[in-house]
Design a protein around this motif. Structure first.
Motif, mmCIF file in Angstrom:
data_model
loop_
_atom_site.group_PDB
_atom_site.id
_atom_site.type_symbol
_atom_site.label_atom_id
_atom_site.label_comp_id
_atom_site.label_asym_id
_atom_site.label_seq_id
_atom_site.Cartn_x
_atom_site.Cartn_y
_atom_site.Cartn_z
ATOM 1 N N GLU A 130 0.840 -1.205 0.000
ATOM 2 C CA GLU A 130 0.000 0.000 0.000
ATOM 3 C C GLU A 130 0.873 1.252 0.000
ATOM 4 O OE1 GLU A 130 -3.395 2.118 2.880
ATOM 5 O OE2 GLU A 130 -1.969 0.657 3.677
ATOM 6 N N PHE A 131 1.968 1.208 0.740
ATOM 7 C CA PHE A 131 2.871 2.359 0.786
ATOM 8 C C PHE A 131 3.383 2.693 -0.609
ATOM 9 C CE2 PHE A 131 7.220 4.034 1.001
ATOM 10 C CZ PHE A 131 7.048 5.141 1.806
ATOM 11 N N GLY A 132 3.866 1.694 -1.343
ATOM 12 C CA GLY A 132 4.388 1.932 -2.679
ATOM 13 C C GLY A 132 3.334 2.460 -3.629
ATOM 14 N N GLU A 133 2.114 1.962 -3.514
ATOM 15 C CA GLU A 133 1.022 2.401 -4.386
ATOM 16 C C GLU A 133 0.669 3.866 -4.139
ATOM 17 O OE1 GLU A 133 -2.132 -0.310 -3.635
ATOM 18 O OE2 GLU A 133 -1.155 -2.002 -4.656
ATOM 19 N N ILE A 134 0.574 4.239 -2.874
ATOM 20 C CA ILE A 134 0.181 5.616 -2.536
ATOM 21 C C ILE A 134 1.302 6.603 -2.835
ATOM 22 C CG2 ILE A 134 -0.441 7.164 -0.636
ATOM 23 C CD1 ILE A 134 -1.942 4.803 0.626
ATOM 24 N N VAL A 135 2.502 6.256 -2.426
ATOM 25 C CA VAL A 135 3.630 7.183 -2.584
ATOM 26 C C VAL A 135 3.994 7.379 -4.058
ATOM 27 C CG1 VAL A 135 6.082 7.481 -2.109
ATOM 28 C CG2 VAL A 135 4.546 6.777 -0.290
ATOM 29 N N SER A 136 3.924 6.320 -4.865
ATOM 30 C CA SER A 136 4.245 6.477 -6.284
ATOM 31 C C SER A 136 3.310 7.489 -6.931
ATOM 32 C CB SER A 136 4.167 5.131 -7.012
ATOM 33 O OG SER A 136 2.869 4.585 -6.942
ATOM 34 N N ASP A 137 2.036 7.440 -6.581
ATOM 35 C CA ASP A 137 1.084 8.387 -7.163
ATOM 36 C C ASP A 137 1.384 9.809 -6.718
ATOM 37 O OD1 ASP A 137 -1.609 8.794 -8.638
ATOM 38 O OD2 ASP A 137 -1.908 9.812 -6.708
ATOM 39 N N ARG A 138 1.670 10.004 -5.455
ATOM 40 C CA ARG A 138 1.887 11.362 -4.943
ATOM 41 C C ARG A 138 3.182 11.973 -5.469
ATOM 42 N NH1 ARG A 138 -0.356 10.607 1.300
ATOM 43 N NH2 ARG A 138 -2.550 10.385 0.689
ATOM 44 N N ILE A 139 4.228 11.176 -5.543
ATOM 45 C CA ILE A 139 5.492 11.699 -6.062
ATOM 46 C C ILE A 139 5.373 12.013 -7.548
ATOM 47 C CG2 ILE A 139 7.876 11.057 -6.611
ATOM 48 C CD1 ILE A 139 8.030 9.674 -3.904
ATOM 49 N N VAL A 140 4.784 11.093 -8.307
ATOM 50 C CA VAL A 140 4.632 11.332 -9.752
ATOM 51 C C VAL A 140 3.733 12.529 -10.010
ATOM 52 C CG1 VAL A 140 3.682 10.385 -11.891
ATOM 53 C CG2 VAL A 140 5.123 8.955 -10.431
ATOM 54 N N GLU A 141 2.670 12.677 -9.248
ATOM 55 C CA GLU A 141 1.788 13.839 -9.420
ATOM 56 C C GLU A 141 2.571 15.140 -9.240
ATOM 57 O OE1 GLU A 141 -2.443 15.642 -7.683
ATOM 58 O OE2 GLU A 141 -1.313 14.184 -6.499
ATOM 59 N N THR A 142 3.424 15.179 -8.221
ATOM 60 C CA THR A 142 4.239 16.370 -7.962
ATOM 61 C C THR A 142 5.217 16.621 -9.109
ATOM 62 O OG1 THR A 142 4.090 15.996 -5.573
ATOM 63 C CG2 THR A 142 5.855 17.435 -6.337
ATOM 64 N N LEU A 143 5.838 15.578 -9.597
ATOM 65 C CA LEU A 143 6.807 15.717 -10.684
ATOM 66 C C LEU A 143 6.136 16.183 -11.974
ATOM 67 C CD1 LEU A 143 8.822 12.453 -9.973
ATOM 68 C CD2 LEU A 143 9.692 14.791 -9.718
ATOM 69 N N VAL A 144 5.007 15.586 -12.293
ATOM 70 C CA VAL A 144 4.286 15.964 -13.519
ATOM 71 C C VAL A 144 3.834 17.426 -13.447
ATOM 72 C CG1 VAL A 144 2.131 15.603 -14.774
ATOM 73 C CG2 VAL A 144 3.568 13.647 -14.173
ATOM 74 N N ALA A 145 3.378 17.848 -12.280
ATOM 75 C CA ALA A 145 2.934 19.236 -12.114
ATOM 76 C C ALA A 145 4.088 20.213 -12.336
ATOM 77 C CB ALA A 145 2.342 19.432 -10.725
ATOM 78 N N ALA A 146 5.319 19.761 -12.088
ATOM 79 C CA ALA A 146 6.503 20.598 -12.296
ATOM 80 C C ALA A 146 7.113 20.373 -13.684
ATOM 81 C CB ALA A 146 7.534 20.312 -11.215
ATOM 82 N N ASN A 147 6.353 19.705 -14.566
ATOM 83 C CA ASN A 147 6.742 19.507 -15.968
ATOM 84 C C ASN A 147 7.917 18.547 -16.140
ATOM 85 O OD1 ASN A 147 6.336 19.975 -18.730
ATOM 86 N ND2 ASN A 147 7.913 21.566 -18.775
ATOM 87 N N TRP A 148 7.955 17.497 -15.328
ATOM 88 C CA TRP A 148 8.945 16.449 -15.500
ATOM 89 C C TRP A 148 8.276 15.240 -16.137
ATOM 90 C CZ3 TRP A 148 14.053 17.089 -14.771
ATOM 91 C CH2 TRP A 148 14.464 18.192 -14.011
#
Length: 350
Positions: A130-148
């Protein structure tokens, strides 16, 4: 075909189709000889400055270059039929991030659109909790929002979660494949591969058509994931997980390395032990835990002697500093320190 320029995709494919010539030798020959027929006509002494005597002799076999050229043309015809670009390391469109690597592939097969060098790799276990599922989404969301753009390997688990999160948050993502682009591995991710292409992403491989994703090729693929990226994010892994290959390449390539810190029950999970090692052990201790050898061990002992190997992400409060580190690495400026970790009460889940 032998009148072909050696630095083109056709030229490099021809050279690597010759017996005894690997990627590095093909590049050296391309640097020394502008045309394939110049190699065929070269004096043995001139060839021996680049290749062994036996290979030099084989290059003078009457049909060697012609047969290799025919093989190369078949590859190019197949690529054209499949809508796949074949790039030589000498082509302008070849990714600059990969060109800087010592062990760069001389030829890349690309389907789709590679974004500019503003990419990060997100990798991890095939069995995330569950940790990997939740954290992957939150980190990727942050990165995508910063145009990565997000680079991963299309495997089940964290790879798939990372690609899916990038698409869900309207970002771009790149799948680096361990086999030829004529087949998707694993087959269950064929639909995901199609969606990556539909949303301006790309599939990338150094392997020719028909080559399977063997264990060796999977490891080779890992160096391209980190090589295409400014940084690698290890979402979740065991200390002996396959993700540690990408960790090694990331460090050897002098890329940034990040990892989210699991707490409480998540810290006790087997797939969190690699993350705890990356974020808590100094390089001297991690080198032993990872059984690092050679140049990898030297780098760990010299560069990370008294500090963790990965930049820890303990809470969302660390995301701003994380993004600053990424931007700083892009500009080549001095790297600021990550802000101190938040208290445990603040960081039960990133």
């Amino acid at each position: 075909m032998i009148a072909t320029e050696t630095k083109t995709a056709a030229g490099i494919l021809t050279l690597t189709a010759l017996r005894g010539i690997g990627p590095a030798t093909a590049e050296r020959l391309a640097e020394k000889f502008s045309l394939l027929d110049a190699i065929a006509d070269a004096e043995p002494a001139k060839l021996r400055s680049v290749v062994s005597a036996s290979v030099a002799e084989s290059l003078h076999e009457p049909t060697a270059l012609a047969n290799a050229g025919e093989k190369a043309q078949r590859v190019l015809d197949e690529a054209d039929r499949r809508g796949i670009r074949v790039l030589s390391v000498f082509d302008q469109d070849y990714p600059a991030a990969l060109r800087s690597l010592q062990d760069r592939p001389p030829v890349l097969f690309i389907k789709g659109k590679l974004p500019p060098f503003r990419s990060v790799a997100c990798i991890g276990t095939r069995e995330p909790s569950e940790f990997g599922e939740i954290v992957s989404d939150r980190i990727v969301e942050t990165l995508v929002a910063a145009n990565w753009a997000v680079v991963s390997g299309l495997a089940v688990g964290v790879d798939s979660l990372s690609h899916q999160a990038a698409l869900r948050h309207r970002g771009r993502t790149i799948a680096v494949m361990a086999g030829g682009l004529d087949g998707i591995y694993p087959r269950q991710n064929a639909k995901l591969a199609d969606e990556i292409l539909e949303k301006d992403g790309a599939l990338v491989s150094e392997q020719p058509f028909g080559v399977p994703p063997s264990p060796r090729n999977l490891v080779q693929r890992d160096r391209l994931q980190s090589g295409l990226s400014v940084a690698t994010f290890v979402i979740q892994t065991d200390i002996k997980g396959g993700s540690m290959h990408t960790v090694r390449f990331t460090i050897q390539q002098n890329r940034l390395l990040f990892a989210p810190v699991p707490l409480g029950r998540h810290a006790a999970e087997p797939k969190s032990q690699g993350i705890l090692a990356l974020t808590q052990m100094p390089g001297t201790q991690f080198a032993d835990a990872a059984r690092a050898e050679g140049d990898y061990r030297r780098i760990l002992l010299e560069r990370f002697r008294d500090q963790p190997v990965a930049v820890p992400l303990a809470s969302r409060e660390d995301y701003a500093s994380m993004l600053n580190l990424l931007e700083t690495r892009m500009t080549g400026a001095e790297q600021p320190a990550l802000s101190p970790a938040s208290s445990p009460a603040q960081m039960s889940m990133l």
